[in-house]
Design a protein around this motif. Structure first.
Motif, mmCIF file in Angstrom:
data_model
loop_
_atom_site.group_PDB
_atom_site.id
_atom_site.type_symbol
_atom_site.label_atom_id
_atom_site.label_comp_id
_atom_site.label_asym_id
_atom_site.label_seq_id
_atom_site.Cartn_x
_atom_site.Cartn_y
_atom_site.Cartn_z
ATOM 1 N N THR A 1 0.700 -0.863 0.236
ATOM 2 C CA THR A 1 -0.159 0.150 -0.319
ATOM 3 C C THR A 1 1.131 1.244 -0.188
ATOM 4 N N GLY A 2 1.981 1.482 -0.583
ATOM 5 C CA GLY A 2 2.938 2.387 -0.870
ATOM 6 C C GLY A 2 2.105 2.964 -1.724
ATOM 7 N N THR B 1 3.075 3.165 -4.937
ATOM 8 C CA THR B 1 1.992 2.242 -6.096
ATOM 9 C C THR B 1 0.590 1.322 -5.859
ATOM 10 N N GLY B 2 0.624 0.790 -4.915
ATOM 11 C CA GLY B 2 -0.423 0.153 -4.137
ATOM 12 C C GLY B 2 -1.361 0.545 -4.227
ATOM 13 N N VAL C 1 -1.971 -7.448 6.949
ATOM 14 C CA VAL C 1 -0.895 -8.247 8.043
ATOM 15 C C VAL C 1 0.056 -8.240 8.929
ATOM 16 N N GLY D 1 6.923 -2.653 -4.451
ATOM 17 C CA GLY D 1 8.170 -1.483 -4.284
ATOM 18 C C GLY D 1 9.398 -2.196 -4.791
ATOM 19 N N PHE D 2 10.676 -1.697 -4.447
ATOM 20 C CA PHE D 2 12.082 -1.614 -5.308
ATOM 21 C C PHE D 2 13.241 -2.333 -3.917
HETATM 22 P P1 NA7 Z 1 6.831 1.837 -1.819
HETATM 23 O O1 NA7 Z 1 6.595 2.296 -1.046
HETATM 24 O O2 NA7 Z 1 8.345 0.535 -0.978
HETATM 25 O O3 NA7 Z 1 5.919 0.138 -1.103
HETATM 26 C C1 NA7 Z 1 5.777 -1.078 -1.019
HETATM 27 C C2 NA7 Z 1 4.659 -1.200 -0.110
HETATM 28 O O4 NA7 Z 1 4.551 -3.110 -0.004
HETATM 29 C C3 NA7 Z 1 4.595 -0.410 1.474
HETATM 30 O O5 NA7 Z 1 3.023 -1.043 1.597
HETATM 31 C C4 NA7 Z 1 5.030 -1.791 1.976
HETATM 32 O O6 NA7 Z 1 4.750 -2.204 3.028
HETATM 33 C C5 NA7 Z 1 4.748 -3.250 0.903
HETATM 34 N N1 NA7 Z 1 5.541 -4.542 1.368
HETATM 35 C C6 NA7 Z 1 6.523 -4.766 1.316
HETATM 36 N N2 NA7 Z 1 7.040 -6.369 1.291
HETATM 37 C C7 NA7 Z 1 6.002 -6.580 1.952
HETATM 38 C C8 NA7 Z 1 5.778 -7.822 1.965
HETATM 39 N N3 NA7 Z 1 6.765 -8.621 2.850
HETATM 40 N N4 NA7 Z 1 4.267 -7.910 2.794
HETATM 41 C C9 NA7 Z 1 3.613 -7.312 3.247
HETATM 42 N N5 NA7 Z 1 3.966 -5.954 2.749
HETATM 43 C C10 NA7 Z 1 5.345 -5.634 2.016
HETATM 44 O O7 NA7 Z 1 6.839 1.005 -3.322
HETATM 45 P P2 NA7 Z 1 5.852 1.617 -4.144
HETATM 46 O O8 NA7 Z 1 6.276 1.014 -5.042
HETATM 47 O O9 NA7 Z 1 4.697 1.716 -3.989
HETATM 48 O O10 NA7 Z 1 6.635 2.865 -4.194
HETATM 49 C C11 NA7 Z 1 7.602 3.064 -4.680
HETATM 50 C C12 NA7 Z 1 7.954 5.056 -4.979
HETATM 51 O O11 NA7 Z 1 8.175 4.222 -6.526
HETATM 52 C C13 NA7 Z 1 6.810 5.707 -4.990
HETATM 53 O O12 NA7 Z 1 7.667 6.489 -4.164
HETATM 54 C C14 NA7 Z 1 7.293 6.593 -5.653
HETATM 55 O O13 NA7 Z 1 8.242 7.111 -6.658
HETATM 56 C C15 NA7 Z 1 7.406 5.494 -7.669
HETATM 57 P P3 NA7 Z 1 5.687 -1.452 4.491
HETATM 58 O O14 NA7 Z 1 5.171 0.266 4.383
HETATM 59 O O15 NA7 Z 1 7.382 -1.799 4.354
HETATM 60 O O16 NA7 Z 1 5.757 -1.522 6.019
#
Ligand code: NA7
Ligand code: FAD
Length: 529
Positions: free
Chosen positions: A182-183, A185-186, A346, A377-378
């Motif tokens: 839910t970043g 992208t989400g 979760v 994400g990345f």
């Molecule tokens: P982000 O901002 O890294 O978000 C990734 C999301 O995925 C974030 O909600 C994470 O939760 C979640 N996540 C990552 N790994 C897991 C696992 N193993 N289980 C559950 N959830 C997970 O990536 P985005 O693509 O949204 O954005 C990146 C950048 O790209 C953005 O700032 C724009 O500039 C474009 P968390 O928050 O880490 O707890």
């Protein structure tokens, strides 16, 4: 037999395309660009998920270097979506006649600096060999996708996709869809697909602070005015901190009354834009806990107002600092009022495993799905540098050199890696990125010109200069609240990744000054041979 070039560029996004233009057209060098993608555009080639949108406003999410292009290229919305940006970058590739020098569908498997001939020896993933005096890595800082290693992931029988490698033909209408993440992208995907799918299960690890993006059409008069003002706009962007095309606030949160604070936040909420909300409202949201709490409380109150079910609102309410990349959305919180959208926290109820049919959470429930989307994400900033065999002097592998966290001098060069120039490498500026890309590419084009004019064979950062730059970036980061939130900005999103400094957080204006001071001081911090 290897094919020789003056410059090899890896990556054909905003960064690689500009590097090609500068080296070829300004310096007259022979340049070859490689990208594993099937088209130009980088980020905007790969991220074709529904709702994909730049949250930098249209008028500054573009190159500033081509004045005629600025006047000719039209936009009609406040922000650009993925198809619009890809169309723009494809147009640029044609306009600048870049395509003959770009080799697509070609990954770079290895690049080794050879001290015997002072050349980079590069091998593609289909076995071609090339050499070049200079290597430019425009690999993308949000490009190496992160697919979490969840038990059973390989057993899922439905469609499993990562948003950063989205297939064109994925049909979601009427499907039972799950999404992890839910970043930025989400939140975009969730909001876009909820009305289309049969059922959407959102697996949320961290609740997010997000404000409205405020997208919509812009008038012809607005665009005409922007075009008239472009010189002043870019001058302001280049001197500003976040380079998003607005003046950052210089008003401390504590200096105004509670009523004024509410009014300022409300105005920003109505106008839209994540960076505006964090940086145009008050001067100290990213640095002062009280100011940050003010922003947190405002957004939390909005969640409570918008989300009808109190339990869902509770789960959606963040508990940490407002100190990740600021997000904005097109109705994210309200999406959870829909009957077909379900939120699974979760952290409270972890994913136990992925099964053939869906996702089983620790409470024993199997969430049956046709499609599972990873918006996870990345491996940001240095991820792509560790995914191919990049070696400097004495066979030193970048992944070993950066084992305890990446380092650079000025975000563009690395000690022990002569004649290597990075676009958006570690400890570069954290901004709207096209103007930072331009600043870096223009700066190292000048440096290469200097090297060519004076007959140098290598240009290389000193280890001392690199250490000082790392210390500077760390000290600046420590003065902000960003290290207190777990996010990709500090490498905290990937299990086992070094949690350290990855950005220069003092802004583009300050960064450009550092670059020009270095140049004026005869490239202080570099050694030449
Ligand atoms: P982000 O901002 O890294 O978000 C990734 C999301 O995925 C974030 O909600 C994470 O939760 C979640 N996540 C990552 N790994 C897991 C696992 N193993 N289980 C559950 N959830 C997970 O990536 P985005 O693509 O949204 O954005 C990146 C950048 O790209 C953005 O700032 C724009 O500039 C474009 P968390 O928050 O880490 O707890
Ligand atoms: P990229 O566009 O990432 O291009 C890198 C290229 O390198 C890729 O095409 C990749 O295939 C190629 N590559 C990597 N390794 C290899 C290899 N070994 N061999 C061959 N090719 C390789 N920035 C903003 O400023 N504002 C925004 O609103 C914004 N929104 C974003 C939204 C999303 C969904 C994402 C993912 C990023 C966003 N960004 C945004 C950041 C965005 O990445 C940059 O703005 C910009 O596009 C980066 O351009 P680049 O050329 O440096 O890298």
């Amino acid at each position: 037999m290897a094919t020789h070039h003056d410059v090899i560029v890896i990556g054909a996004g905003f960064g690689g395309m500009y590097a090609l233009k500068k080296f070829r057209d300004d310096l007259g060098l022979n340049v070859r660009v490689f990208d594993k993608a099937g088209g130009v555009g980088g980020t905007w080639y790969w991220n074709r998920y529904p709702g994909a949108l730049s949250d930098t406003e249209s008028f500054v999410y573009c190159y500033s270097c081509d004045r005629d292009l600025l006047q000719e290229w039209d936009f009609d919305t406040r922000y650009l979506n993925q198809p619009q940006i890809l169309r723009y970058l494809e147009h640029v590739a044609d306009r600048w006649k870049l395509r003959p020098d770009i080799q697509l569908n070609t990954g770079i498997a290895a690049a080794h600096f050879n001290e015997a001939d002072n050349l980079w020896h590069v091998q593609t993933d289909n076995g071609e060999r090339h050499t070049a005096k200079y290597l430019v890595t425009a690999l993308g800082l949000l490009s190496a996708t992160n697919l979490p290693n969840i038990k059973g992931i390989e057993t899922f029988q439905g469609d499993l996709v990562h948003t950063g490698a989205w297939p064109d033909d994925l049909e979601l209408a009427g499907k039972r869809v799950g999404i992890v993440g839910t970043g930025s992208t989400g939140t975009q995907v969730i909001t876009a697909i909820a009305p289309e799918v049969d059922h959407l299960t959102v697996f949320q690890r961290s609740a997010q602070y997000t404000v409205p993006v405020g997208n919509g059409p812009v008038s012809k008069e607005y665009v005409a005015q922007v075009k008239k003002d472009y010189d002043a706009i870019w001058a302001q962007v280049r001197e500003s901190a976040v380079a998003f095309g607005f003046e950052e606030s210089d008003v401390p949160y504590a200096s105004v009354s509670p009523e004024t604070r509410q009014a300022i936040f409300e105005r920003a909420w109505q106008k839209g834009g994540g960076f505006r909300f964090m940086f145009e409202t008050f001067a100290d949201i990213a640095t002062d806990e009280e100011a940050n709490k003010g922003a947190q409380d405002f957004i939390k109150a909005k969640i409570a107002q918008i989300v009808k079910d109190p339990e869902t609102a509770r789960k959606l309410t963040p508990r940490d600092f407002y100190a990740k990349r600021p997000l904005c959305d097109s109705g994210y919180y309200a999406t959870f009022n829909r009957d077909n959208v379900e939120l699974v926290d979760v952290k409270e109820n972890p994913i136990a495993e992925i099964t053939a049919k869906g996702v089983r959470t620790s409470d024993g429930v199997e969430h049956e799905l046709d499609t599972l989307i990873f918006a996870t994400g990345f491996d940001a900033v240095d991820g792509n540098y560790k995914r191919f065999d990049l070696r400097g002097r004495d066979g030193l592998a970048m992944k070993d050199y950066w084992r305890d966290g990446p380092s650079s001098y000025l975000g563009v060069t690395v000690a022990n890696f002569p004649n290597l120039f990075m676009v958006l490498g570690p400890n570069g500026p954290f901004t709207n990125l096209p103007p930072s890309i331009e600043a870096q590419v223009e700066w190292f084009t000048d440096l290469v010109k200097h090297a060519e004019d004076t007959g140098l064979s290598t240009v290389e950062a000193t280890a001392d200069a690199e250490q000082q730059w790392t210390d500077t970036c760390q000290a600046i980061a420590n003065a902000t609240l960003f290290p207190k939130a777990q996010s990709w900005i500090f490498g905290a999103n990937i299990p086992g990744k070094k949690n350290t400094v990855y950005f220069y957080l003092a802004g583009l204006g300050a960064y450009r000054k550092v670059l020009s001071d270095c140049q004026d001081a005869s490239y202080k911090g570099f050694q030449f041979a």
